[in-house]
Design a protein around this motif. Structure first.
Motif, PDB file in Angstrom:
ATOM      1  N   THR A  72      -5.682 -38.483 -11.361  1.00  0.00           N
ATOM      2  CA  THR A  72      -6.397 -37.249 -11.633  1.00  0.00           C
ATOM      3  C   THR A  72      -5.527 -36.078 -11.179  1.00  0.00           C
ATOM      4  OG1 THR A  72      -7.506 -37.391  -9.492  1.00  0.00           O
ATOM      5  CG2 THR A  72      -8.669 -38.314 -11.396  1.00  0.00           C
ATOM      6  N   CYS A  73      -5.758 -34.932 -11.748  1.00  0.00           N
ATOM      7  CA  CYS A  73      -4.931 -33.718 -11.611  1.00  0.00           C
ATOM      8  C   CYS A  73      -3.712 -33.760 -12.526  1.00  0.00           C
ATOM      9  CB  CYS A  73      -4.482 -33.443 -10.170  1.00  0.00           C
ATOM     10  SG  CYS A  73      -5.789 -32.825  -9.098  1.00  0.00           S
ATOM     11  N   SER A  74      -3.552 -34.836 -13.307  1.00  0.00           N
ATOM     12  CA  SER A  74      -2.413 -34.903 -14.223  1.00  0.00           C
ATOM     13  C   SER A  74      -2.819 -34.590 -15.658  1.00  0.00           C
ATOM     14  CB  SER A  74      -1.754 -36.284 -14.167  1.00  0.00           C
ATOM     15  OG  SER A  74      -2.594 -37.286 -14.736  1.00  0.00           O
ATOM     16  N   PHE A  75      -4.089 -34.252 -15.885  1.00  0.00           N
ATOM     17  CA  PHE A  75      -4.580 -33.991 -17.237  1.00  0.00           C
ATOM     18  C   PHE A  75      -4.767 -32.501 -17.456  1.00  0.00           C
ATOM     19  CE2 PHE A  75      -5.790 -38.285 -16.175  1.00  0.00           C
ATOM     20  CZ  PHE A  75      -5.451 -38.997 -17.310  1.00  0.00           C
ATOM     21  N   GLY A  76      -4.709 -32.107 -18.716  1.00  0.00           N
ATOM     22  CA  GLY A  76      -5.028 -30.739 -19.083  1.00  0.00           C
ATOM     23  C   GLY A  76      -3.862 -29.779 -18.974  1.00  0.00           C
ATOM     24  N   ASP A  77      -4.048 -28.612 -19.564  1.00  0.00           N
ATOM     25  CA  ASP A  77      -3.078 -27.530 -19.428  1.00  0.00           C
ATOM     26  C   ASP A  77      -3.020 -27.061 -17.981  1.00  0.00           C
ATOM     27  OD1 ASP A  77      -2.519 -26.874 -22.458  1.00  0.00           O
ATOM     28  OD2 ASP A  77      -4.688 -27.075 -22.261  1.00  0.00           O
ATOM     29  N   PHE A  78      -4.190 -27.088 -17.329  1.00  0.00           N
ATOM     30  CA  PHE A  78      -4.305 -26.780 -15.902  1.00  0.00           C
ATOM     31  C   PHE A  78      -5.169 -27.863 -15.266  1.00  0.00           C
ATOM     32  CE2 PHE A  78      -4.069 -22.838 -18.276  1.00  0.00           C
ATOM     33  CZ  PHE A  78      -3.122 -22.091 -17.591  1.00  0.00           C
ATOM     34  N   ALA A  79      -4.838 -28.237 -14.059  1.00  0.00           N
ATOM     35  CA  ALA A  79      -5.725 -29.074 -13.257  1.00  0.00           C
ATOM     36  C   ALA A  79      -5.900 -28.394 -11.910  1.00  0.00           C
ATOM     37  CB  ALA A  79      -5.146 -30.475 -13.068  1.00  0.00           C
ATOM     38  N   VAL A  80      -7.089 -28.479 -11.371  1.00  0.00           N
ATOM     39  CA  VAL A  80      -7.351 -27.824 -10.094  1.00  0.00           C
ATOM     40  C   VAL A  80      -8.038 -28.811  -9.151  1.00  0.00           C
ATOM     41  CG1 VAL A  80      -7.608 -25.598 -11.247  1.00  0.00           C
ATOM     42  CG2 VAL A  80      -9.643 -26.934 -10.707  1.00  0.00           C
ATOM     43  N   THR A  81      -7.846 -28.580  -7.860  1.00  0.00           N
ATOM     44  CA  THR A  81      -8.554 -29.398  -6.875  1.00  0.00           C
ATOM     45  C   THR A  81      -8.910 -28.550  -5.668  1.00  0.00           C
ATOM     46  OG1 THR A  81      -8.600 -31.573  -5.815  1.00  0.00           O
ATOM     47  CG2 THR A  81      -6.588 -30.261  -5.521  1.00  0.00           C
ATOM     48  N   SER A  82      -9.708 -29.151  -4.782  1.00  0.00           N
ATOM     49  CA  SER A  82     -10.183 -28.483  -3.576  1.00  0.00           C
ATOM     50  C   SER A  82      -9.833 -29.330  -2.358  1.00  0.00           C
ATOM     51  CB  SER A  82     -11.698 -28.290  -3.654  1.00  0.00           C
ATOM     52  OG  SER A  82     -12.229 -27.922  -2.390  1.00  0.00           O
ATOM     53  N   PHE A  83      -9.523 -28.666  -1.260  1.00  0.00           N
ATOM     54  CA  PHE A  83      -9.265 -29.345   0.009  1.00  0.00           C
ATOM     55  C   PHE A  83     -10.348 -29.024   1.041  1.00  0.00           C
ATOM     56  CE2 PHE A  83      -4.872 -28.417  -1.704  1.00  0.00           C
ATOM     57  CZ  PHE A  83      -4.705 -29.675  -2.259  1.00  0.00           C
ATOM     58  N   PHE A  84     -11.534 -28.660   0.553  1.00  0.00           N
ATOM     59  CA  PHE A  84     -12.688 -28.492   1.433  1.00  0.00           C
ATOM     60  C   PHE A  84     -12.826 -29.755   2.289  1.00  0.00           C
ATOM     61  CE2 PHE A  84     -17.331 -28.816   2.142  1.00  0.00           C
ATOM     62  CZ  PHE A  84     -17.582 -27.583   2.715  1.00  0.00           C
ATOM     63  N   PRO A  85     -13.227 -29.637   3.561  1.00  0.00           N
ATOM     64  CA  PRO A  85     -13.191 -30.795   4.461  1.00  0.00           C
ATOM     65  C   PRO A  85     -13.904 -32.049   3.964  1.00  0.00           C
ATOM     66  CG  PRO A  85     -13.529 -28.808   5.735  1.00  0.00           C
ATOM     67  CD  PRO A  85     -13.587 -28.394   4.291  1.00  0.00           C
ATOM     68  N   ALA A  86     -14.951 -31.896   3.132  1.00  0.00           N
ATOM     69  CA  ALA A  86     -15.694 -33.066   2.665  1.00  0.00           C
ATOM     70  C   ALA A  86     -15.045 -33.757   1.465  1.00  0.00           C
ATOM     71  CB  ALA A  86     -17.122 -32.653   2.298  1.00  0.00           C
ATOM     72  N   LYS A  87     -13.973 -33.196   0.923  1.00  0.00           N
ATOM     73  CA  LYS A  87     -13.339 -33.772  -0.258  1.00  0.00           C
ATOM     74  C   LYS A  87     -12.483 -34.990   0.114  1.00  0.00           C
ATOM     75  CE  LYS A  87     -14.805 -30.724  -3.314  1.00  0.00           C
ATOM     76  NZ  LYS A  87     -15.850 -30.013  -2.584  1.00  0.00           N
ATOM     77  N   PRO A  88     -12.097 -35.820  -0.864  1.00  0.00           N
ATOM     78  CA  PRO A  88     -11.260 -36.992  -0.553  1.00  0.00           C
ATOM     79  C   PRO A  88      -9.983 -36.638   0.204  1.00  0.00           C
ATOM     80  CG  PRO A  88     -12.144 -37.200  -2.758  1.00  0.00           C
ATOM     81  CD  PRO A  88     -12.544 -35.833  -2.270  1.00  0.00           C
ATOM     82  N   LEU A  89      -9.367 -35.519  -0.141  1.00  0.00           N
ATOM     83  CA  LEU A  89      -8.252 -34.987   0.645  1.00  0.00           C
ATOM     84  C   LEU A  89      -8.704 -33.630   1.176  1.00  0.00           C
ATOM     85  CD1 LEU A  89      -5.364 -35.122   1.724  1.00  0.00           C
ATOM     86  CD2 LEU A  89      -4.593 -34.035  -0.397  1.00  0.00           C
ATOM     87  N   GLY A  90      -9.144 -33.597   2.418  1.00  0.00           N
ATOM     88  CA  GLY A  90      -9.693 -32.381   2.985  1.00  0.00           C
ATOM     89  C   GLY A  90      -8.826 -31.843   4.104  1.00  0.00           C
ATOM     90  N   CYS A  91      -8.813 -30.528   4.243  1.00  0.00           N
ATOM     91  CA  CYS A  91      -8.097 -29.894   5.348  1.00  0.00           C
ATOM     92  C   CYS A  91      -9.100 -29.485   6.423  1.00  0.00           C
ATOM     93  CB  CYS A  91      -7.255 -28.721   4.850  1.00  0.00           C
ATOM     94  SG  CYS A  91      -8.166 -27.416   4.007  1.00  0.00           S
ATOM     95  N   TYR A  92      -8.717 -28.590   7.330  1.00  0.00           N
ATOM     96  CA  TYR A  92      -9.600 -28.184   8.430  1.00  0.00           C
ATOM     97  C   TYR A  92     -10.226 -26.821   8.144  1.00  0.00           C
ATOM     98  CZ  TYR A  92      -7.975 -31.982  11.486  1.00  0.00           C
ATOM     99  OH  TYR A  92      -7.710 -33.200  12.049  1.00  0.00           O
ATOM    100  N   GLY A  93     -10.535 -26.587   6.884  1.00  0.00           N
ATOM    101  CA  GLY A  93     -11.128 -25.325   6.456  1.00  0.00           C
ATOM    102  C   GLY A  93     -11.164 -25.328   4.939  1.00  0.00           C
ATOM    103  N   ASP A  94     -10.879 -24.200   4.332  1.00  0.00           N
ATOM    104  CA  ASP A  94     -10.829 -24.120   2.868  1.00  0.00           C
ATOM    105  C   ASP A  94      -9.392 -24.225   2.378  1.00  0.00           C
ATOM    106  OD1 ASP A  94     -13.429 -23.882   1.707  1.00  0.00           O
ATOM    107  OD2 ASP A  94     -13.615 -21.923   2.659  1.00  0.00           O
ATOM    108  N   GLY A  95      -9.248 -24.740   1.174  1.00  0.00           N
ATOM    109  CA  GLY A  95      -7.940 -24.829   0.537  1.00  0.00           C
ATOM    110  C   GLY A  95      -8.107 -25.321  -0.881  1.00  0.00           C
ATOM    111  N   GLY A  96      -7.140 -25.043  -1.732  1.00  0.00           N
ATOM    112  CA  GLY A  96      -7.198 -25.493  -3.115  1.00  0.00           C
ATOM    113  C   GLY A  96      -5.812 -25.489  -3.734  1.00  0.00           C
ATOM    114  N   ALA A  97      -5.726 -25.971  -4.972  1.00  0.00           N
ATOM    115  CA  ALA A  97      -4.434 -26.024  -5.655  1.00  0.00           C
ATOM    116  C   ALA A  97      -4.628 -26.038  -7.160  1.00  0.00           C
ATOM    117  CB  ALA A  97      -3.641 -27.253  -5.221  1.00  0.00           C
ATOM    118  N   VAL A  98      -3.622 -25.503  -7.864  1.00  0.00           N
ATOM    119  CA  VAL A  98      -3.542 -25.539  -9.321  1.00  0.00           C
ATOM    120  C   VAL A  98      -2.296 -26.326  -9.690  1.00  0.00           C
ATOM    121  CG1 VAL A  98      -3.400 -24.184 -11.447  1.00  0.00           C
ATOM    122  CG2 VAL A  98      -4.598 -23.252  -9.452  1.00  0.00           C
TER     123      VAL A  98
END
Length: 363
Positions: free
Chosen positions: A164-190
């Motif tokens: 996942t994240c390899s599909f589409g013209d754009f792919a986006v994800t979140s690093f909110f702590p509850a996500k599968p890959l979470g940081c210690y606050g908010d974060g995201g990527a395109v």
């Protein structure tokens, strides 16, 4: 991971480089390599990642953006903020992801009406389960639509050999702590593969900066950067996700499946796909049964959550959006019956047995 994470945090504090720097550069390279994309642009959160993708795609007034009816509001919110019109589509009854059949009906309805221009599709990998990209990608190609993969809940999952994240013209994800890959606050990527789009997204995330830097503003942008501290946390967590956490999530999900098969509707994952199991969502027989289970779990001190209690078309903010005859039966049924149990890679078997026993007791 505590020792390495603490050491990375201390290194950032010692350097006093809290914005940008080698940790951010390194995590972007590793994230891109992990999912198989050319470029990764980190930002402040997953919603900003979606907004940057919509802005880079040129979505705005007069455009229709197609989105599944079961998701978090952030999947469609940026489109509406930019003046585009969210057009919701029903979900599949088994994976709960965007229904390709409903998507095509809505595209045709928009074209027939002629008021809006079909612009983009937001394919949400709901609960960690990847969408049916084998059907969605050809539809986007057929109708000339930009595809945005919303992988906020599915980082680490895969669809028939591709992350996942390899599909589409754009792919986006979140690093909110509850996500599968979470940081210690908010974060995201395109994630993108086109160098021009990477430069555009980077510009948008730093006030529309131009070649001369952040004081050479060539477009309207926003202020959205991943803190260096969060990048330092993500590096060891990304290694752990690949090394052991995804496998552990599969083990936890399988225990639940074995316990509840034939008693509740358990999640379905298409053959050849891997869910990242951001959540483990069951379907009760009806709303009353769902509420009884949730109430009993609360009394026993076991947390549970409903993802999501209302379909998007029923939210007050979206009730005026056009429906084009869709009645969303699958989305409505899912929201009336769903509830989610504790789900993470460090859930020990004894703890999980307590959760299972409490659910069965409620039944």
């Amino acid at each position: 991971m505590k020792t390495e994470i603490d050491a990375n945090i201390q290194a950032v504090l010692d350097s006093a480089q809290f914005i940008g720097g080698p940790y951010v550069e390194e995590v972007e390279k590793r994230l891109a390599a992990y999912v198989g994309r050319e470029y990764c642009v980190t930002c402040a959160n997953g919603t900003d990642a979606l907004q940057a993708a919509f802005m880079a795609a040129g979505a705005g007034a007069g455009d229709a953006v197609f989105c599944p009816d079961v998701t978090f509001v952030a999947s469609a919110e940026p489109a509406k903020m930019l003046g585009a019109v969210p057009v919701f589509c029903d979900i599949l009854p088994d994976t709960y992801c965007l229904s390709p059949e409903s998507l095509e009906r809505q595209i045709k309805a928009v074209l027939w009406e002629g008021r809006l221009t079909p612009k983009a599709v937001v394919a949400v990998d709901i609960l960690g389960n990847p969408c049916d990209y084998g059907a969605i990608v050809p539809l986007c190609e057929q109708y000339g639509l930009i595809l945005i993969e919303d992988a906020a809940q599915s980082f680490g999952g895969s669809y028939k050999g591709r992350k996942t994240c390899s599909f589409g013209d754009f792919a986006v994800t979140s690093f909110f702590p509850a996500k599968p890959l979470g940081c210690y606050g908010d974060g995201g990527a395109v994630f993108v593969d086109d160098g021009g789009m990477e430069a555009l997204v980077r510009s948008l995330c730093v006030h529309g900066k131009g070649p001369g830097g952040k004081y050479d503003n060539v477009r309207v942008g926003m202020n959205s950067r991943l803190d260096t501290l969060q990048a330092a946390v993500l590096l060891p967590k990304l290694r752990a996700l690949a090394a052991c956490e995804l496998e552990a999530r599969q083990t936890v999900a399988e225990r639940y499946r074995e316990a509840f098969a034939g008693k509740l509707v358990t999640p379905f994952v298409e053959e050849g796909c891997t869910s990242a199991w951001a959540q483990y969502a069951l379907l009760a027989p009806d709303t009353t049964g769902r509420n009884r289970i949730v109430s009993h779990l609360s009394k026993t001190g076991i947390p549970s959550t409903v993802y999501y209690p209302k379909p998007q078309h029923a939210l007050p903010v979206f009730q005026a959006e056009p429906r084009y005859g869709e009645t969303f039966p699958n989305a409505t049924d899912y929201c009336a019956r769903t509830f989610s149990l504790p789900m993470h890679p460090y859930l020990e078997e004894a703890e999980q047995r307590e959760v299972i026993a409490a659910v069965l007791e409620a039944l």
